[in-house]
Design an enzyme around this catalytic site. Structure first.
Site, short mmCIF file in Angstrom:
data_model
loop_
_atom_site.label_atom_id
_atom_site.label_comp_id
_atom_site.label_asym_id
_atom_site.label_seq_id
_atom_site.Cartn_x
_atom_site.Cartn_y
_atom_site.Cartn_z
CG HIS A 1 3.58 8.20 1.72
ND1 HIS A 1 3.16 8.75 2.90
CD2 HIS A 1 2.71 8.66 0.77
CE1 HIS A 1 2.11 9.52 2.67
NE2 HIS A 1 1.80 9.48 1.38
CD GLU B 1 -2.87 9.53 -0.09
OE1 GLU B 1 -3.20 10.67 -0.47
OE2 GLU B 1 -1.75 9.25 0.36
CG HIS C 1 6.27 11.27 1.88
ND1 HIS C 1 5.87 12.59 1.88
CD2 HIS C 1 5.46 10.64 1.01
CE1 HIS C 1 4.85 12.73 1.02
NE2 HIS C 1 4.59 11.58 0.49
CG ASP D 1 -1.88 11.28 2.65
OD1 ASP D 1 -2.65 12.01 2.01
OD2 ASP D 1 -0.71 11.01 2.28
CG ASP E 1 -3.68 14.20 -1.24
OD1 ASP E 1 -3.97 13.86 -0.08
OD2 ASP E 1 -2.72 13.72 -1.88
CD GLU F 1 -0.15 9.12 -2.30
OE1 GLU F 1 -0.66 10.10 -2.84
OE2 GLU F 1 0.63 9.23 -1.33
MN MN Z 1 -2.33 12.45 0.00
MN MN Z 2 0.08 10.38 0.47
#
Ligand code: MN
Ligand code: MN
Length: 296
Positions: free
Chosen positions: A156, A281, A164, A96, A85, A189
């Protein structure tokens, strides 16, 4: 969202996606998790991005918030399911993105269900769409394949320097009517597991963020604050600080900063029944009639 913001989100997304694809060949049996994280972080900088959060390398039941410790000797094994990630930002506008690699080749169905859940969720994103419907779609696809989504982790909303922010995008059905709005930046995600479907916190944390700096007499603690302040609240790894402060002294400084409320810790999250977990994600920007995937 104005043009400049959009441009920054797109630029961050492009770098994140290029680094993600470049990083795939690093994830192979025998590779050191620490090397993978450090190489990805170096590549983000080399490509002109900033690191939005420490690269996570999560193995098997480790689900989130794990970035290798400075002396982590863990090497990937051919029986592992590995999730990577990574996050890139440009002036605080974040991309992200995450993917999983099944080195064991025993979890192909799990991986496929999780990827399909992400695609289905992205298909549903448009202004006025209910967050609950996205969660329901993710839940149904993953459970139909015989697995469980991680119910206490969610996608998010993101804002400048806020990883977030605001809206959550759940991986299960939720009893509310919150809607997606045009101009939102969302990280979506889904996590899928053959375990219980929930994560629990471990006692260890490698990822932290700066809350409000409090006065401290510890000089190393002040060095940490000075190093981290420009991140404007974005998470960092304790590992990054070992370049400035020797590990034992750093431990004391971190303890000081945690106990006086300067730092927040993000403990590593594990699957409750030690199931293996996959994660995919993408980051999307909500447009007038759908969304643009910045990390495609
Ligand atoms: Mn992530
Ligand atoms: Mn994330």
């Amino acid at each position: 969202m104005d043009e400049k913001e959009l441009e920054n989100y797109r630029k961050a997304g492009k770098i994140a996606s290029n680094v993600r694809e470049w990083s795939r060949e690093l994830v192979s049996p025998g590779a050191k998790a620490l090397d993978i994280a450090e190489k990805i972080e170096a590549k983000i900088l080399e490509m002109g991005g900033m690191i939005a959060f420490p690269v996570n390398v999560c193995i098997n039941d480790v689900t989130a918030h794990y970035s290798p410790k400075y002396n982590d000797e863990t090497r990937l094994e051919k029986t592992d399911l590995v999730s990577v990630d990574l996050g890139v930002h440009i002036d605080g506008y974040i991309a992200d993105t995450a993917y999983s690699v099944d080195l064991s080749r025993k979890n192909a169905k799990l991986i496929k269900a999780d990827q399909e859940a992400l695609s289905a969720a992205i298909e549903l994103v448009k202004p006025g769409a209910l967050v609950a419907d996205i969660g329901k779609a993710v839940y149904e696809i993953i459970t139909a394949a015989g697995y469980k989504p991680i119910e206490n982790l969610a996608g998010h909303e993101m804002k400048q320097y806020e990883l977030h922010a605001g809206l959550s995008i759940p991986n299960i059905q939720v009893p509310h009517k919150l809607e997606i709005e045009e101009g939102m930046a969302l990280a979506i995600e889904p996590f899928a597991t053959d375990g219980f479907g929930k994560v629990i916190e471990s006692k260890q944390a490698e990822i932290f963020s700066l809350l409000i700096p409090k006065p401290t007499r510890n000089r190393d603690a002040r060095t940490v604050i000075a190093e981290i302040a420009p991140r404007q609240g974005l998470p960092f790894a304790e590992r990054w600080m070992t370049k400035k402060i020797p590990p034992l002294r750093l431990d004391l400084a971190m303890r000081d900063l945690l106990s006086n409320g300067t730092l927040r810790a993000y403990p590593t999250l594990h699957e409750k029944e030690k199931g293996v977990v996959s994660q995919f994600e993408h980051t999307v920007i909500v447009t007038a009639d759908g969304c643009e995937v910045t990390t495609k």
